[in-house]
Structure formats: structure tokens, C-alpha cells
Design a protein around this motif. Structure first.
Motif, short mmCIF file in Angstrom:
data_model
loop_
_atom_site.label_atom_id
_atom_site.label_comp_id
_atom_site.label_asym_id
_atom_site.label_seq_id
_atom_site.Cartn_x
_atom_site.Cartn_y
_atom_site.Cartn_z
N VAL A 52 49.86 16.58 -10.19
CA VAL A 52 48.88 17.48 -10.75
C VAL A 52 49.09 17.53 -12.27
N LEU A 53 48.07 18.00 -12.98
CA LEU A 53 48.18 18.14 -14.44
C LEU A 53 48.50 19.58 -14.79
N ILE A 54 49.43 19.77 -15.72
CA ILE A 54 49.86 21.11 -16.13
C ILE A 54 49.51 21.33 -17.59
N SER A 55 48.95 22.50 -17.88
CA SER A 55 48.56 22.84 -19.25
C SER A 55 49.15 24.18 -19.65
N THR A 56 49.63 24.24 -20.87
CA THR A 56 50.09 25.50 -21.45
C THR A 56 49.44 25.64 -22.83
N GLY A 57 49.60 26.82 -23.44
CA GLY A 57 48.95 27.05 -24.73
C GLY A 57 49.87 27.75 -25.73
N LEU A 58 49.76 27.34 -26.98
CA LEU A 58 50.48 28.03 -28.05
C LEU A 58 49.78 29.35 -28.34
N ASP A 59 50.56 30.37 -28.70
CA ASP A 59 50.00 31.68 -28.99
C ASP A 59 49.01 31.60 -30.15
N THR A 60 48.12 32.58 -30.19
CA THR A 60 47.07 32.62 -31.21
C THR A 60 47.65 32.59 -32.61
N GLN A 61 48.75 33.32 -32.85
CA GLN A 61 49.31 33.38 -34.20
C GLN A 61 50.02 32.07 -34.60
N ASP A 62 50.24 31.17 -33.61
CA ASP A 62 50.94 29.91 -33.89
C ASP A 62 50.00 28.77 -34.20
N VAL A 63 48.69 29.02 -34.14
CA VAL A 63 47.71 27.96 -34.38
C VAL A 63 46.72 28.42 -35.45
N LEU A 64 46.61 27.65 -36.50
CA LEU A 64 45.67 27.93 -37.58
C LEU A 64 44.38 27.16 -37.33
N ILE A 65 43.24 27.86 -37.45
CA ILE A 65 41.93 27.22 -37.23
C ILE A 65 41.21 27.11 -38.56
N LYS A 66 40.75 25.91 -38.88
CA LYS A 66 39.98 25.71 -40.11
C LYS A 66 38.74 24.88 -39.81
N ASN A 67 37.67 25.17 -40.54
CA ASN A 67 36.39 24.47 -40.34
C ASN A 67 35.91 23.91 -41.66
N THR A 68 35.23 22.78 -41.59
CA THR A 68 34.65 22.18 -42.79
C THR A 68 33.40 21.40 -42.42
N SER A 69 32.46 21.34 -43.35
CA SER A 69 31.24 20.56 -43.12
C SER A 69 31.61 19.08 -43.14
#
Length: 498
Positions: A52-69
Motif C-alpha cells: 500500500v502507499l503511505i502519505s504523511t504531511g509536514l505541519d502548516t508552519q513548516d511549509v512556505l507557500i509562494k505564488n508567481t505569474s
């Protein structure tokens, strides 16, 4: 296909197992318990053995989100352009970070999810102590967006609030993806401690709207509401822009909490009969979202387990595929070698037979009386070639008239046609020798049509053909026809010495 989403929330571990058959996704089981390595290692170990495939996630404060055109349409430049944007999107040392880029072609936008290698190492180390080796490490914010999109398919933009044990995660979802995120250091532990510290029955529920005016609980709830509204205001500056809000987490003990937390930035509270009837789904929103990411056909979420952090299971799979490919290549090459030898040998035998037949037929034509037939095809062919080169008699299979290229070259440089234009050229062998009529001569006939503004030049060209001063055989018929401003002639080529 079976997917397992695992969320570690403080000292608790939440697990969701989903199955997918064709396009139907089914929730197989949910589990929530305190972390206990002795008790919890075995189930995860069994899952791993079932592929089976297992997925986990880094906490919100550990991931920076940036957007650009980003509006690069040509695929040739796409990878280079994304790489350039990666290097310039953050001031953190690239060697210490992991940046996952997602290109949204329809929106002409590039989204970056950035974390550090150190944070990922800590996350994997904690999982390793529980004997968990996830196939995928993504972000909690992406998992919550996937959860919201799955249960509210018509909603693309919304505020998501997940209240966990020690913190509250706020995410602004835009076009079904995490756009911005924020963390509030108020969680369920703090609320429960205040509400139930003097209650004998710790399992009783409390109506937030009725009890929010009492002492310390009022202060904590008001603080939580203000921080959530402040986070929403940082996401969207314009107060006129309002979006629906979805609140998840283990909040069954707090009745009407979603209504209490509604603020001026929200348009409505998202509610679903499925979620309301099954409150445990909200408490497992992150683990369910993580599993849904694994089953999704798109790649609208980050995958931080790559390069040096590639899962051992995947490396083994790649190793097995490479080993199989090498083995298959060796077997294929071996059979190709055998097949090639067989067909080459068969072709050589056929050619050898034809060569022997030709040499026997030509035996009386050569000056040598030595036999040319041997057992080896290549030796035989080489000797035959040498015999042809050294042959002093005229050999009928060599062309004894000018070929097409030589004829065109002569016409192009003819002084009588300098001011003319050849509009038609035809060359054909009217007669030629063959293996059964070796003494037949080569007879090539040429027909040309040309134009010229000077009739005297055309007449001079014709005279040169009939007087034997050119490549034309004056002993054969030479035709000449005048058609308005064009001239047509047909003649045989002279025989040349070999």
C-alpha cells in the motif's frame, strides 16, 4: 489501490485507509489513538508488506507557500524557466531547502511549496521511530484542501480552519489549492483544559454559544476568533471579498463552535450531511486528505520525498526494474545475435550461389582461364572484384555513353544555349546489353525542348549536332522541330571508350 494517510498530532496518531477501484473511492477504516510504539508498530509494518502507499504531511508552519505569474507556453523553455524561478523565489540557501514547483497552465501561475531539509529529516526521524517509511511527504495545507474539494465539489475558494491538539491551522484555498496559510497557537488541549477542569464527566458536550460568556473560556474563545479573523484579513485585504468557511478537527465536544467562529470575512459555514452525520470524518480531515492525494490523478500537491530523501521502497522498485531491464536486454541481444547470424548466413549462401552462377556464365569472356569458384563467399567476391578491375577486354556492363549528369553538364555549358532556357529534358536507354545479350550496344536517346529569343543561336545549336562536333551521334537520326518560340530536338548519344 490502497492508500494510507497518517497524521501525527502531538502525542496522537490519526490514520485513514482508503481504497480505489476504477474511479470509486471508498473509506475503509479510520483510527485515532495515542502514540505507543509497542502497540502501533505492527499495523504499519503489515501495511507496508501489502504494497500500500503511505502519505504523511509536514505541519502548516513548516511549509512556505509562494505564488508567481508564469506564462511560458513553449515546452522547450518550460523546465529551464521553472528552474530559474526556483532559484530566485527565496533567499534561503538552496542547498538547505526543498522546493516543489507546481505549474498551473490554465491559470498562468506557478506555485511553490518550500521547506527545509532539516525539518523533513526531523519529520522522517519521528516516523522512523514508529517503523513508518512513507512513500510520500506532502503538506497539511494541501491535505486539507483535498479534503474540502472532495466533500464540497462545487467549492473552489474557501477558508479552511483545522483545530488540532496544540494549534489551529488557517488556510485560504483558491482554485482547490492552498494559496496562503497561518498558524494560531491555540488548540483543543487548551480549550478542553479550561472547560473540563472542574467537571466530573469529561465526556460531556458544551454549547459554545451559551457558555462563551463565562470566565476564562470566554477569553480563549474570543482570542481564537480574533486570531482567525486576523489570519483571514492577512489572506484577503479587501473586506468586501467574502468566502465560505469550513471548520474541521475533533470538535464534537464543542457544539456551535463553527457558528461562534464565523466573522465578517466569511460568507457562510460549509456544512455537509455526510460530515455532520459522521463527526469523526472532520477529526480525521488531514489523514483523509493525505490518502486522497495519493489516489488523485492530478499532481496538485507537493512531494518532498525526492533526491536524497527518496523512499527505500521506491529505490528497491527502481533497482528491480533496472535489473529486469538489463536481464531482458541481454536475452534480447542474445536472440538477436542468433537470429542475425542465421539470416546473414542464409543471405550469404544465396548471394554466393548467384555469384558462382554469374562467374560460370562469364568464364569465357575473361582473359584468365583460372577457376574463380571458392568455398568462402567473401574471398570469392574479393577475387571476382579483382578480376573485374584487372580485366583488359571491354566489359559490356559498363556504360559506354554519357550518363544523365554528364549530359546535363554538357548542355548547361553549351555556348549555343547560353541565352536559352531548357524547359524539358528526357534521357532514356533505347538499347543496352544484358546477361543474355552481352553484345548489344548501349544506345541512349536524349530529347530536349528549349526556348531562346535568338533563332540564330538555335540554328547554330542544330548545325553543331548534325556536323558531329558534339556528343550527338551524327550517324543516327537527329530530329528538329520548331514550335513558336520553342525548339525541340531528339538525338542519340555517341559511343565512348571504356
Amino acid at each position: 489501490m490502497q492508500a494510507v494517510g497518517i497524521e501525527i498530532d502531538g502525542e496522537r496518531i490519526n490514520l485513514a485507509i482508503l481504497n480505489k477501484k476504477k474511479d470509486l473511492i471508498k473509506l475503509k477504516s479510520l483510527d485515532a489513538s495515542k502514540i505507543n510504539p509497542i502497540k502501533n508498530v505492527k499495523p504499519f509494518y503489515i501495511f507496508g508488506k501489502k504494497n500500500v502507499l503511505i502519505s504523511t504531511g509536514l505541519d502548516t508552519q513548516d511549509v512556505l507557500i509562494k505564488n508567481t505569474s508564469f506564462n511560458v507556453k513553449k515546452s522547450f523553455f518550460l523546465k529551464r524557466a521553472i528552474k530559474f524561478q526556483k532559484e530566485s523565489i527565496t533567499t534561503i540557501d538552496p542547498s538547505k531547502t526543498i522546493t516543489e514547483a507546481i505549474y498551473l497552465k490554465d491559470l498562468s501561475k506557478l506555485k511553490f511549496f518550500i521547506t527545509t531539509k532539516e525539518l523533513l529529516k526531523k519529520h522522517l526521524y519521528r516516523l522512523k521511530k514508529l517503523k513508518i517509511d512513507p512513500d510520500q511527504v506532502t503538506s497539511v495545507s494541501s491535505a486539507l484542501c483535498r479534503f474540502a474539494s472532495h466533500y464540497f465539489k462545487d467549492i473552489k475558494n474557501a477558508y479552511l480552519v483545522h483545530i488540532s491538539e496544540s494549534k489551529t491551522s488557517c488556510i485560504f484555498m483558491k482554485d482547490n489549492m492552498a494559496e496562503k496559510s497561518s498558524i494560531i497557537k491555540i488548540g483543543l488541549n487548551k480549550l478542553k483544559q479550561v472547560v473540563f477542569e472542574n467537571k466530573k464527566n469529561s465526556n460531556s458536550k458544551i454549547d459554545v454559544l451559551e457558555n462563551a460568556k463565562k470566565g476564562e473560556l470566554q477569553n480563549i474563545l474570543n482570542e481564537l476568533k480574533q486570531e482567525i479573523e486576523r489570519a483571514f484579513s492577512s489572506f484577503i485585504k479587501n473586506d468586501k471579498d467574502k468566502y465560505p468557511m469550513l471548520i474541521t478537527g475533533d470538535i464534537d465536544s464543542f457544539l456551535n463552535l463553527d457558528s461562534f467562529l464565523q466573522n465578517k470575512k466569511t460568507s457562510e459555514i460549509l456544512q455537509s450531511s455526510v460530515l455532520e452525520e459522521n463527526g469523526h470524518l472532520k477529526s480525521q480531515a488531514i489523514s483523509i486528505g493525505l490518502a486522497l492525494n495519493l489516489l488523485a490523478k492530478d499532481r496538485l500537491y507537493p512531494q518532498f520525498r525526492k533526491s536524497e530523501f527518496t523512499p527505500a521502497k521506491k529505490l528497491k522498485t527502481i533497482g528491480r526494474k533496472i535489473t529486469f531491464l538489463c536481464f531482458f536486454s541481454i536475452i534480447f541481444s542474445y536472440f538477436l545475435y542468433l537470429g542475425s547470424n542465421y539470416f546473414i548466413g542464409k543471405t550469404q549462401d544465396q548471394l554466393h550461389e548467384k555469384l558462382n552462377f554469374l562467374k560460370k556464365f562469364e568464364n569465357g569472356f575473361f582473359t584468365t582461364d583460372k577457376p574463380l569458384i571458392t568455398d568462402n563467399f567473401y574471398t570469392d567476391l574479393k577475387k571476382y572484384e579483382k578480376t573485374l578491375v584487372n580485366e583488359t577486354k571491354e566489359f559490356p556492363y559498363f556504360l559506354k555513353v554519357l550518363n544523365v549528369t554528364q549530359t546535363l553538364y554538357w548542355l548547361n555549358n553549351n555556348e549555343h544555349l547560353k541565352d536559352g532556357e531548357i524547359i524539358s529534358f528526357d534521357y532514356k536507354l533505347d538499347k543496352y546489353p544484358n546477361i543474355f545479350a552481352k553484345r548489344d550496344p548501349y544506345q541512349a536517346i536524349v530529347e530536349i525542348v528549349f526556348k531562346t529569343d535568338k533563332p540564330s543561336f538555335a540554328r547554330s545549336f542544330y548545325d553543331s549536332l548534325t556536323q558531329g562536333e558534339t556528343i550527338a551521334d551524327e550517324k543516327q537520326t537527329i530530329s528538329w522541330d520548331v514550335q513558336d518560340d520553342s525548339y525541340k530536338t531528339q538525338f542519340y548519344l555517341k559511343q565512348t571508350k571504356f
